[in-house]
Design an enzyme around this catalytic site. Structure first.
Site, mmCIF file in Angstrom:
data_model
loop_
_atom_site.group_PDB
_atom_site.id
_atom_site.type_symbol
_atom_site.label_atom_id
_atom_site.label_comp_id
_atom_site.label_asym_id
_atom_site.label_seq_id
_atom_site.Cartn_x
_atom_site.Cartn_y
_atom_site.Cartn_z
ATOM 1 N N GLU A 174 80.631 105.949 55.174
ATOM 2 C CA GLU A 174 79.774 107.251 54.055
ATOM 3 C C GLU A 174 80.093 106.645 53.004
ATOM 4 O O GLU A 174 80.474 107.359 51.940
ATOM 5 C CB GLU A 174 80.994 107.865 54.341
ATOM 6 C CG GLU A 174 81.514 108.717 56.037
ATOM 7 C CD GLU A 174 82.379 109.995 56.308
ATOM 8 O OE1 GLU A 174 83.029 109.872 55.054
ATOM 9 O OE2 GLU A 174 82.222 110.637 57.155
ATOM 10 N N GLU A 361 80.673 109.302 64.291
ATOM 11 C CA GLU A 361 82.062 110.173 64.273
ATOM 12 C C GLU A 361 81.363 111.165 64.480
ATOM 13 O O GLU A 361 80.268 112.320 63.731
ATOM 14 C CB GLU A 361 82.410 110.221 62.108
ATOM 15 C CG GLU A 361 82.956 108.901 62.125
ATOM 16 C CD GLU A 361 83.365 108.758 61.064
ATOM 17 O OE1 GLU A 361 84.025 110.254 60.532
ATOM 18 O OE2 GLU A 361 83.445 107.535 59.586
#
Ligand code: BGP
Length: 462
Positions: A174, A361
C-alpha cells in the site's frame, strides 16, 4: 473461475501475525514501538520500546511458532496461494549490515517449503509496514536516498535465496498510504519518516520508494526472469454525489491522488497533472535523469491491490469533500461496504494500465465472540460472497484479467489501523484479546466451511 491458474487464498503480514519480535536475531522494526489503540483512540508511536507498555506486534498470534498448524488449516480450506510478508529485520536486523541473519533466512525457507508441501503458491511482500527501526531513526527512513541501497540489498538477498521457491513478489505494501497526510502513523510505518508534517518530505520519501521499488523489479528480473514482481496499492473508487458537474469535477480532482502512485509504478512517470500539482505547491523533487530511466525500466509486472471501501465526493466552497453515500452501509468499524465498488475498481485500473490485477486484500473486520467453539459469522460470508460475485463479473463480463483473490486475514490477527485483536477478519478464530491475553488456540468459524466449499466448487471438484 474454473482455471487452476486462478489463485484462491488469503493474505497475512509479518508484523500482524508472526510475533517473536526479538527471537533468533531479529531487530526491532517501526511497528514494534506502536501501541494498541481503538476506533476512537489512535495508536501511539514511542521513541523506543518501554518495558511496561504493550505492543501488539511483539507476540501477535505467534505464527512464528504455529505456522505449520495454520498452514494445514489453510490447506484444508483448499488455498492455492497465501500472501505473506518477509520481516526485513529478521534478515537485516538494523538494516545496514553487510551480511544477512541466517536464522531469519532459514525461517522463510521453512515457511515456503511448508506451503509447497500443500501446493500453496507463496505471494511474498518484501516490505509490509515494518522497515528497520534503526533506518528510521538514523536516516529518517526512505527520505534519505541511502535507504534505497539498503532496501535493494535486502531484496537481492531474498531474490537470490528464494529464487526457486517464490515467483510472485510485491515490492512495498500500500505505497499510496503515504499520501494520507493527516495520519502521521502511516508515514512512519510506510517509509519510516518522523518529520511527517512537511508535504515536501513526504513526496520525496515516496519518490525514493518508487525508485527503490523500480530497482527491485530490475534486479529481481536479472536474478530470475520468470519472477512476477508487482506493485501494491490500496484502491478506493471515487463516486460523485450527484450529477452536478461541479461534484463530478471535484471527484475527478480527488481521484488524481488515487492514481498518483500507480501511474509512476505502471507507466514509469508521474502524470502531467501531478507535475502541475508539484508546481502549484512549490515542490521540487530531488529526481535525477538516472532515476527517470530507472522508473521507466522498472515498471511492475502486475498490479496487486487491496479493496475495502469506496468514497463519495461533493464540491464545497473549500474544495472537494468526502461525504456520506446514502446507498451504502458501514461495518462495525465504520468502513463503507460496497461490493460493486470492487468491479468498478478493477475496470478502472485495467482501463488505465492494461496490466493483470491481483486482489491481495479484501475482507471485513468484525467484533466476534466464540460460542460452542465456533463463530457463526454470516455477515462475513455475505460480504465475501457479494465481493466474489462482483469480481467474477469484472473478469467474465468485462474481460479484466485477474490472477487471484486473496482475502485479508484468513486467520484473526492484529489490526493494522488500531492494533486490536477484536477487529477480526479470519475464517479461523484466535483466542487472544486486545491486551494479549488468551490461549492462542485456533477455532474454525462458519466461514471456514463456506470458503472451503466455495473453493472446491470453483475448481470444479464436485
Ligand atoms: C491494509 C493493510 C493490512 C490490513 C488491512 C486491514 O491497509 O495492508 O495490513 O491490516 O488494511 O486494516 P485493519 O487491520 O486496520 O482493519
Amino acid at each position: 473461475m474454473k482455471s487452476s491458474k486462478f489463485y484462491y487464498g488469503g493474505a497475512l503480514a509479518a508484523h500482524q501475525c508472526e510475533g517473536a519480535w526479538d527471537l533468533d536475531g531479529r531487530g526491532p522494526s517501526v511497528m514494534d514501538v506502536i501501541t494498541v489503540g481503538s476506533a476512537e483512540k489512535p495508536r501511539e508511536i514511542h521513541d523506543h520500546v518501554h518495558p511496561d507498555c504493550f505492543y501488539p506486534s511483539h507476540e501477535a498470534i505467534d505464527f512464528y511458532h504455529i505456522y505449520k498448524e495454520d498452514i494445514a488449516l489453510f490447506a484444508e480450506m483448499g488455498f492455492t496461494a497465501l500472501r505473506v510478508s518477509i520481516s526485513w529485520t529478521r534478515i537485516y536486523p538494523r538494516g545496514d549490515e553487510e551480511e544477512p541473519n541466517e536464522k531469519g533466512l532459514q525461517f522463510y525457507d521453512d515457511l515456503f517449503d511448508e506451503l509447497h508441501r500443500y501446493n500453496i503458491e507463496p505471494v511474498v511482500t518484501l516490505v509490509h509496514n515494518d522497515m528497520p527501526l534503526y533506518l528510521s531513526e538514523t536516516y529518517d527512513g526512505f527520505f534519505d536516498k541511502r535507504v534505497i541501497g539498503y532496501y535493494i540489498r535486502y531484496c537481492r538477498t531474498c531474490f537470490e535465496r528464494y529464487k526457486n521457491k517464490v515467483r510472485y513478489w510485491i515490492t512495498i505494501n500500500e505505497i499510496n498510504n503515504m499520501l494520507v497526510f493527516d495520519y502521521p502513523l502511516l508515514q512512519f510505518v510506510s517509509a519510516g519518516i518522523h518529520t511527517n508534517t512537511d508535504k515536501a518530505i513526504i513526496y520525496q520519501a515516496l519518490h525514493n520508494q518508487f525508485v527503490a521499488s523500480a530497482l527491485a523489479v530490475i534486479e529481481g528480473h536479472k536474478i530470475n526472469p520468470n519472477f512476477k514482481i508487482g506493485c501494491m496499492s490500496s484502491y478506493v473508487p471515487y463516486y460523485s454525489l450527484t450529477s452536478d458537474p461541479k461534484d463530478v469535477e471535484a471527484t475527478a480532482k480527488e481521484e488524481l491522488m488515487q492514481h498518483y502512485c500507480l501511474d509512476v509504478m505502471c507507466r514509469g512517470d508521474y502524470s502531467a497533472a501531478v507535475y502541475k500539482h508539484f508546481d502549484e505547491e512549490g515542490i521540487a523533487l530531488d529526481f535525477s535523469d538516472e532515476e527517470r530511466q530507472i522508473l521507466k525500466e522498472g515498471r511492475c509486472d502486475y498490479i496487486s491491490f487491496s479493496y475495502y471501501i469506496s468514497k463519495t465526493v461533493k464540491a464545497t466552497a473549500h474544495g472537494p469533500e468526502v461525504t456520506e453515500n446514502p446507498y451504502l452501509e458501514r461495518s462495525d468499524w465504520g468502513w463503507v461496504i460496497d461490493p460493486v465498488g470492487l468491479r468498478i475498481s478493477m475496470n478502472r485500473m485495467y482501463e488505465r494500465y492494461q496490466l493483470p490485477l491481483f486482489i491481495v486484500e479484501c475482507g471485513i473486520g468484525l467484533n466476534e465472540q466464540l460460542e460452542n467453539d465456533t463463530v457463526n459469522d454470516t455477515q462475513r460470508i455475505s460480504y465475501l460472497s457479494a465481493h466474489l460475485e462482483q469480481m467474477k463479473l469484472a473478469i467474465e463480463e468485462d474481460g479484466v484479467p485477474c490472477l487471484g483473490f486473496l482475502s485479508w486475514g484468513p486467520i484473526d490477527l492484529v489490526s493494522a489501523s488500531t492494533g486490536e485483536m477484536k477487529k477480526r477478519y479470519g475464517y479461523i478464530y484466535v483466542d487472544r484479546d486486545n491486551e494479549g491475553h488468551g490461549s492462542n488456540k485456533r477455532y474454525r468459524k462458519a466461514s471456514f466451511d463456506w470458503y472451503k466449499e466455495y473453493i472446491r466448487k470453483e475448481y470444479g471438484h464436485e
